[in-house]
Design a protein around this motif. Structure first.
Motif, PDB file in Angstrom:
ATOM      1  N   GLY A  16       4.246 -21.266 -30.665  1.00 33.25           N
ATOM      2  CA  GLY A  16       4.824 -21.449 -31.997  1.00 33.25           C
ATOM      3  C   GLY A  16       4.555 -20.314 -32.962  1.00 33.25           C
ATOM      4  O   GLY A  16       4.735 -20.481 -34.175  1.00 33.25           O
ATOM      5  N   PHE A  17       4.129 -19.161 -32.470  1.00 34.25           N
ATOM      6  CA  PHE A  17       3.837 -18.028 -33.353  1.00 34.25           C
ATOM      7  C   PHE A  17       4.871 -16.924 -33.167  1.00 34.25           C
ATOM      8  O   PHE A  17       5.487 -16.789 -32.114  1.00 34.25           O
ATOM      9  CB  PHE A  17       2.445 -17.455 -33.055  1.00 34.25           C
ATOM     10  N   ASP A  18       5.021 -16.108 -34.205  1.00 32.40           N
ATOM     11  CA  ASP A  18       5.887 -14.940 -34.137  1.00 32.40           C
ATOM     12  C   ASP A  18       5.080 -13.817 -33.492  1.00 32.40           C
ATOM     13  O   ASP A  18       4.079 -13.378 -34.050  1.00 32.40           O
ATOM     14  CB  ASP A  18       6.339 -14.538 -35.543  1.00 32.40           C
ATOM     15  N   PRO A  19       5.505 -13.322 -32.303  1.00 30.89           N
ATOM     16  CA  PRO A  19       4.718 -12.307 -31.594  1.00 30.89           C
ATOM     17  C   PRO A  19       4.549 -11.001 -32.363  1.00 30.89           C
ATOM     18  O   PRO A  19       3.575 -10.285 -32.161  1.00 30.89           O
ATOM     19  CB  PRO A  19       5.505 -12.054 -30.308  1.00 30.89           C
ATOM     20  N   ASP A  20       5.484 -10.687 -33.251  1.00 29.59           N
ATOM     21  CA  ASP A  20       5.425  -9.411 -33.971  1.00 29.59           C
ATOM     22  C   ASP A  20       4.717  -9.504 -35.319  1.00 29.59           C
ATOM     23  O   ASP A  20       4.484  -8.493 -35.971  1.00 29.59           O
ATOM     24  CB  ASP A  20       6.848  -8.871 -34.164  1.00 29.59           C
ATOM     25  N   LYS A  21       4.371 -10.693 -35.731  1.00 28.86           N
ATOM     26  CA  LYS A  21       3.703 -10.873 -37.016  1.00 28.86           C
ATOM     27  C   LYS A  21       2.254 -10.391 -36.915  1.00 28.86           C
ATOM     28  O   LYS A  21       1.608 -10.551 -35.881  1.00 28.86           O
ATOM     29  CB  LYS A  21       3.736 -12.342 -37.419  1.00 28.86           C
TER      30      LYS A  21
END
Length: 152
Positions: A16-21
């Motif tokens: 559920g996370f943004d990989p690029d954040k």
């Protein structure tokens, strides 16, 4: 992008996370991409996949085809039949379902218990059956059903 990064990014997204954040750990002063948190899990997943790939080649040919006449020649009971299905067990072992002729019941057997018969078996030929052509009719009926099933 290497394989570890691809898998780590996929795990990160699945969580559920943004990989690029940017991601900051509690003790980290410099931000880094969130996917890097999952590199250890990605390496472990790739190792398991590589191990599984070594255990069995990707394309393994089946010894028998559906509709083929076979003989179970091992053990106490020897019988002739026709392969009606094949599958792999949850542990990856191959199994066949053969319909025993002329009785009609089905047996699950391992490939090493079977051998191919090129034609109707002589020991179960129509002449040795109580009803002259019972074996032949039953075999032809099974083959016809298998052909109909394969078209749907």
């Amino acid at each position: 992008m290497d394989q570890v990064e691809k898998v780590a990014r996929a795990i990160c997204q699945a969580e559920g996370f943004d990989p690029d954040k940017d991601w900051r750990g509690q003790k980290e002063t410099e931000p880094y991409a969130a996917w890097k948190v999952y590199t250890t899990a990605a390496k472990a997943a790739l190792a398991v996949m590589a191990e599984q790939a070594e255990e069995e080649p990707k394309s393994v040919a089946w010894e028998f085809v559906i509709g083929q006449f076979v003989e179970k020649f091992t053990g106490e009971v020897i019988w002739h039949g026709i392969v009606v299905a094949r599958y792999k067990t949850t542990s990856g072992k191959r199994r066949y379902v053969a319909e025993v002729l002329p009785q009609g019941f089905q047996m699950i057997v391992a490939p090493e218990q079977l051998r191919r018969l090129d034609d109707l078996p002589s020991s179960a030929s129509p002449e040795t059956q109580s009803d002259g052509f019972e074996f032949q009719r039953r075999a032809e009926g099974i083959i016809a059903r298998l052909k109909r099933r394969s078209r749907t």
